[in-house]
Every structure is written in C-alpha cells, then in structure tokens.
Motif scaffolding. Sequence first.
Motif, short mmCIF file in Angstrom:
data_model
loop_
_atom_site.label_atom_id
_atom_site.label_comp_id
_atom_site.label_asym_id
_atom_site.label_seq_id
_atom_site.Cartn_x
_atom_site.Cartn_y
_atom_site.Cartn_z
N ASP A 1 0.86 -1.18 0.00
CA ASP A 1 0.00 0.00 0.00
C ASP A 1 0.90 1.24 0.00
O ASP A 1 1.58 1.52 0.99
N THR A 2 0.92 1.94 -1.13
CA THR A 2 1.86 3.06 -1.27
C THR A 2 1.53 4.20 -0.31
O THR A 2 2.41 4.93 0.13
N ARG A 3 0.22 4.35 0.03
CA ARG A 3 -0.14 5.44 0.94
C ARG A 3 0.48 5.24 2.32
O ARG A 3 1.00 6.17 2.93
N ASN A 4 0.42 3.99 2.81
CA ASN A 4 1.04 3.69 4.10
C ASN A 4 2.54 3.99 4.05
O ASN A 4 3.09 4.59 4.99
N ALA B 1 3.99 6.13 2.15
CA ALA B 1 4.19 7.59 2.09
C ALA B 1 4.16 8.19 3.49
O ALA B 1 4.99 9.04 3.83
N VAL B 2 3.22 7.73 4.32
CA VAL B 2 3.14 8.26 5.69
C VAL B 2 4.39 7.87 6.48
O VAL B 2 4.97 8.68 7.20
#
Lengths: 223, 127
Positions: free
Chosen positions: A83-86, A88-89
């Motif tokens: 999951d790229t969003r995870n 990124a965070v």
Amino acid sequence: MTYIPFTSAPDDPYRMGQQRGVHGGGHARGYGDAGPAPKRVVVAYGFWIFLLSDIVMFSAFFATYAVLHGRTAHGPTAHELFDTRNTAVETACLLASTFTCSLASIATAVRNKPWFYAAMAVTCLLGLAFLSLEAREFAGLVGRGAGPTRSAFLTAFFTLVGCHGLHVSLGILWLLTMMAQVFAKGFRAHIERRILCFALFWHTLDIIWVAIFSIVYLMGASG
Amino acid sequence: MSPQDNEPVMSEFDSAPGDEEAQGGVIGAIRNHSIGLALAILLTVTSFYIAGTHLVWHPSIPVAITVLAIAQMGVHLVFFLHITTGPESTNNVMALAFGVLIVFLIIGGSLWIMAHLDQNMMVMTQT
C-alpha cells in the motif's frame, strides 16, 4: 606570512590531516608537533566506518530481495500486497524525524537543553509512529496469509524491512539513553560525541529507508 | 597569509562526519538543514508521483525511481551527514567511496550471477 612547503607532502594537494589557519598553518596534524586529530573527529570517523559496514550488510539484504522478489511461489506479489499510501506516511515520519534529529544536533552545538529535549522527543515520537505503522503493516500481511513463510519473496521482504525496523527500534532506545544522559550529566564532551554518533546513525537509517521505499515499495507497486 | 595566496577557505581541523558547520551560527545551520529537508521532500514526492502515474512510459519508471533515490541519498549525505567535497572531509569521502564500491559489487554481482543462473535453470527445465 609565507607558506612553508616543507610541512606538506608534495603529492597531497589537499594537505590532509593538517591544522590550518592557526600558528601560521604550518603544523601537520598526525605528522609532527601538532599531535593527532581531536578525539571528536576520530570517534565520528570510526563510527562512520561502522555505518558504512552496516550499509554493506543492508546491501546483502537488498541483493537477496532483488534476486528473490519474483519468487512468489504462486502467492501474492509485491504489486498486490503493498500500500503506497502507508509507505508515504512512513516516509514522511522518518524524513521529519531526520530533520528534528538535526535540530537536536544544532541544539547540542549551542548547548540549549530545552530545545535539545524538545527536538529529541519529537524525533522519538516520529520514530515510534513509523514503527507502529510498520508493525501494523506486518500484522496485516501475516493476517492475510502473506507472512514470511509464504514465499521466498516474502521472506526476503520481511528480513530486509524488518532489519531496518530493528535498527529504528535500537535507535529509539539509544535516543532515550542520550536524553537521560544529558539530563543526568549535561553536555559533557563525551556525551556530545555520543550525540554526534547517534545523529549519524539516525540519518543513515533514513538513507537506507530511501532505498527501501524506492526499491521495495515503489518499484513493487509500479511493476 | 594574504588573500591572494589562492588558499581555499578551510576549517581549523579535519571535520568529523555530522559536524555542524562553524560559520553561519544557529540560523545558518537550521537554514542549511531546511534546504536539505525541502530537497528531500521534493525528490520523495516526485518519486511517489512517478510510481503511481500513467503519464510516463512504463519501462522508464524503475530507472526514474532509481535516479531519484540516488539523488536523495546524495542530498541526505550532504545536508544531514555533512559529507562534503571539501578538503577537510576527504577521509570521510574516501571511506564512503569504498563503501559504495562494495555495495555495487554485492548488489550488481548478485543480480548478474543469479540472472545467468536463472537462464541455465530455464534450459534445464525445458529439456
């Protein structure tokens, strides 16, 4: 004042290891009467060598991952799992913590305790946030049946990213130790050297994370 | 020493990796680190954007991500670890260069050898 060629090796354009600008710039550190380099430089250089060896160790894990990332044993692939969003965070947390770690170093240089504590505390919280996100991601993967035993790809993934997470955990322990030592002993010379080494360690972890999010997560997600 | 002596401006001693710059004071140091942070954020955001976009020719994405990652590592080395090209940092740079050599040997060598091994294995399974 004239430059004395006698004091520098003719084949050394940088005149390495020499004390410059004081006492006429003619005293060679490590060669003559000016003595060896300051302990701060020696300690940081030794720790820099250790960090490079740590990077070499990580390169072996990266090589393993690069070789094995297609060996999914008909299990889930990187493209399906990550999951790229995870990521990124997580990246934002680590990048911000590297900056606050720098602020702590600057506070040490000017011996400002409140700013040192504040910057180190924020660094610690960001590191903990990173670790909790990573732990949640790992737990999620294991829960979906994509644990380290599922395939060679996942073994390599958990080894590489988990090893980085282990380094971050140790870094947080070290960080808390440094806060306690500054609290108990103040900014003494040997405490400052330890803070310098800690800052180097923390910045290096971020460099390794840059490689991890690029190679493991972004290339995995786009590939 | 006169200014015409063509001597580069140097610090008093060899510098340690991670040493804060002496000149500029606190404001200068914070500004330097902020520039580093801004560059790192720019490169990171670009990296994440390229990985998710369909605007770029697809096979070029891994190359772009690799280039951005190497650039960001350079930014971290210069702005946070203070590994510079200055003469007082030569020892640190030499150690780094050796480390980079070993890293490339390990990763490049592994990929190269394993790719060849893979090809041989394919032939064996087909026959």
